[in-house]
Write a protein that holds these residues in place. Structure first.
Motif, PDB file in Angstrom:
ATOM      1  N   THR A  58      93.350  77.344  21.406  1.00 35.99           N
ATOM      2  CA  THR A  58      93.890  76.096  20.865  1.00 35.99           C
ATOM      3  C   THR A  58      93.249  74.894  21.539  1.00 35.99           C
ATOM      4  N   ARG A  59      93.033  74.970  22.848  1.00 32.09           N
ATOM      5  CA  ARG A  59      92.417  73.864  23.584  1.00 32.09           C
ATOM      6  C   ARG A  59      91.010  73.590  23.050  1.00 32.09           C
ATOM      7  N   SER A  60      90.244  74.649  22.808  1.00 34.52           N
ATOM      8  CA  SER A  60      88.900  74.471  22.287  1.00 34.52           C
ATOM      9  C   SER A  60      88.928  73.879  20.882  1.00 34.52           C
ATOM     10  N   GLN A  61      89.865  74.310  20.063  1.00 31.96           N
ATOM     11  CA  GLN A  61      89.959  73.785  18.699  1.00 31.96           C
ATOM     12  C   GLN A  61      90.334  72.308  18.695  1.00 31.96           C
ATOM     13  N   LEU A  62      91.199  71.890  19.619  1.00 30.10           N
ATOM     14  CA  LEU A  62      91.565  70.476  19.703  1.00 30.10           C
ATOM     15  C   LEU A  62      90.376  69.624  20.129  1.00 30.10           C
ATOM     16  N   ILE A  63      89.579  70.125  21.078  1.00 28.39           N
ATOM     17  CA  ILE A  63      88.389  69.380  21.498  1.00 28.39           C
ATOM     18  C   ILE A  63      87.421  69.215  20.341  1.00 28.39           C
ATOM     19  N   ARG A  64      87.251  70.274  19.543  1.00 27.86           N
ATOM     20  CA  ARG A  64      86.334  70.176  18.407  1.00 27.86           C
ATOM     21  C   ARG A  64      86.876  69.250  17.325  1.00 27.86           C
ATOM     22  N   ALA A  65      88.203  69.266  17.139  1.00 28.69           N
ATOM     23  CA  ALA A  65      88.795  68.446  16.082  1.00 28.69           C
ATOM     24  C   ALA A  65      88.658  66.955  16.370  1.00 28.69           C
ATOM     25  N   THR A  66      88.561  66.574  17.644  1.00 27.58           N
ATOM     26  CA  THR A  66      88.463  65.158  18.010  1.00 27.58           C
ATOM     27  C   THR A  66      87.066  64.777  18.485  1.00 27.58           C
ATOM     28  N   SER A  67      86.074  65.651  18.272  1.00 25.27           N
ATOM     29  CA  SER A  67      84.739  65.377  18.811  1.00 25.27           C
ATOM     30  C   SER A  67      84.085  64.171  18.152  1.00 25.27           C
ATOM     31  N   ALA A  68      84.365  63.906  16.874  1.00 28.45           N
ATOM     32  CA  ALA A  68      83.738  62.770  16.196  1.00 28.45           C
ATOM     33  C   ALA A  68      84.232  61.444  16.745  1.00 28.45           C
ATOM     34  N   HIS A  69      85.485  61.386  17.204  1.00 30.28           N
ATOM     35  CA  HIS A  69      86.060  60.184  17.826  1.00 30.28           C
ATOM     36  C   HIS A  69      86.815  60.638  19.073  1.00 30.28           C
ATOM     37  N   SER A  70      86.089  61.167  20.011  1.00 28.56           N
ATOM     38  CA  SER A  70      86.716  61.807  21.162  1.00 28.56           C
ATOM     39  C   SER A  70      87.219  60.771  22.163  1.00 28.56           C
ATOM     40  N   PRO A  71      88.451  60.944  22.684  1.00 24.57           N
ATOM     41  CA  PRO A  71      88.930  60.050  23.756  1.00 24.57           C
ATOM     42  C   PRO A  71      88.371  60.421  25.125  1.00 24.57           C
ATOM     43  N   LEU A  72      87.648  61.532  25.220  1.00 25.92           N
ATOM     44  CA  LEU A  72      87.080  61.974  26.489  1.00 25.92           C
ATOM     45  C   LEU A  72      85.714  61.329  26.696  1.00 25.92           C
ATOM     46  N   ALA A  73      85.517  60.801  27.875  1.00 27.04           N
ATOM     47  CA  ALA A  73      84.206  60.234  28.222  1.00 27.04           C
ATOM     48  C   ALA A  73      83.167  61.353  28.252  1.00 27.04           C
ATOM     49  N   PRO A  74      81.900  61.026  28.053  1.00 31.75           N
ATOM     50  CA  PRO A  74      80.868  62.073  27.997  1.00 31.75           C
ATOM     51  C   PRO A  74      80.870  63.037  29.176  1.00 31.75           C
ATOM     52  N   PRO A  75      81.003  62.580  30.447  1.00 33.58           N
ATOM     53  CA  PRO A  75      81.002  63.571  31.535  1.00 33.58           C
ATOM     54  C   PRO A  75      82.150  64.581  31.424  1.00 33.58           C
ATOM     55  N   PHE A  76      83.348  64.085  31.076  1.00 31.66           N
ATOM     56  CA  PHE A  76      84.500  64.984  30.963  1.00 31.66           C
ATOM     57  C   PHE A  76      84.357  65.917  29.760  1.00 31.66           C
ATOM     58  N   TYR A  77      83.874  65.351  28.635  1.00 28.76           N
ATOM     59  CA  TYR A  77      83.735  66.180  27.438  1.00 28.76           C
ATOM     60  C   TYR A  77      82.754  67.317  27.670  1.00 28.76           C
TER      61      TYR A  77
END
Length: 279
Positions: A58-77
């Motif tokens: 689920t964690r991986s799917q959430l990261i992919r779902a928000t990748s186009a407008h991700s709230p995570l900065a590039p180093p964290f992402y």
């Protein structure tokens, strides 16, 4: 004067046919409700390893779902994405670990991994199937017994007259067991009265029993039909799901866009502190 208007029902039919059929069906429905409560199997709690396995996916799917407008900065992402891909490759989140490969067959170049457990070899799935079988048995058998009882003792009785007119298309449904072509469609036979109760007691069950969950829908209890749509879930092979998720992470990395990119300029441009970008 027509035959329907001159038909007269003995009050004893109301007392010894109409009321007994309705009362027996209501009492059997209430009894069935509590028997289903006794037979209902409480779901077994999931282990910590199973929850961890599911939440990693689920964690991986959430990261992919928000990748186009991700709230995570590039180093964290990129750090989280790389850690997840490495964990999926190493099988860290698998509750049983990576499967041990079998020895390759003669002439084979690659090792064979054991197949995931089948549906019928999983004890949990067998318990679920047995629980559904007991539920369907408790639902179906009483209805079959009541129908035989009504058909044996009350066959041929005219039980009640409906207060509203019906077309001739309802005659086979309203007058089962009575072969009288000239009778008004509003007259209901005892066997048809059973079927009306068979499908129409859902409101009575809800009034008497409330919304208490028995594992069987109240409409299903009233109809006596098993719920074939609630089939047991097929066990999932998380090893394959993790491999597929790793490929999805690699693919979605190309669409990554941090929502905070150039946020200072966008805010200043919005409030007119700097000229627009196209000027």
């Amino acid at each position: 004067m027509s035959t329907a208007a001159s038909l007269y029902l003995d009050p004893s039919i109301r007392d010894w046919v109409l009321f007994p059929i309705s009362l027996v069906m209501v009492l059997v429905g209430i009894l069935r409700h509590y028997v289903l409560l006794l037979l209902q199997n409480k779901p077994k709690p999931q282990t910590r390893a199973q929850i961890r396995e599911q939440r990693a996916l689920t964690r991986s799917q959430l990261i992919r779902a928000t990748s186009a407008h991700s709230p995570l900065a590039p180093p964290f992402y990129h750090t989280i994405s790389q850690n997840l891909k490495q964990a999926f490759t190493d099988g860290i989140y698998l509750k049983d670990g990576l499967p041990v490969p079998k020895k390759p067959k003669e002439g084979g170049d690659e090792a064979e991994f054991p197949k995931p457990p089948s549906f019928f070899s999983d004890p949990g799935q067998m318990d679920t199937m047995m629980s559904q079988f007991k539920t369907q048995t408790v639902v179906m058998i009483p209805q079959m017994v009541i129908m035989g009882w009504v058909n044996f003792f009350f066959s041929g009785f005219v039980a009640i007259k409906l207060p509203f007119p019906l077309t001739l298309g309802f005659k086979p449904m309203m007058q089962r067991g009575i072969s009288t072509p000239d009778m008004d469609t509003r007259w209901v036979s005892s066997l048809s009265w059973y079927f009306l109760n068979f499908f129409g007691l859902n409101g009575v069950y809800r009034l008497l029993l409330g919304n208490e969950d028995t594992g069987v829908d109240l409409q299903q209890m009233a109809s006596g039909m098993p719920n074939m749509s609630a089939a047991p879930a097929v066990p999932q092979d998380y090893n394959k799901l993790f491999k597929q998720e790793k490929e999805n992470l690699d693919f979605d990395a190309g669409f990554y866009n941090w929502i905070g990119e150039d946020v200072e300029s966008r805010v200043l441009r919005k409030y007119g502190k700097i000229p627009p970008a196209d000027s």
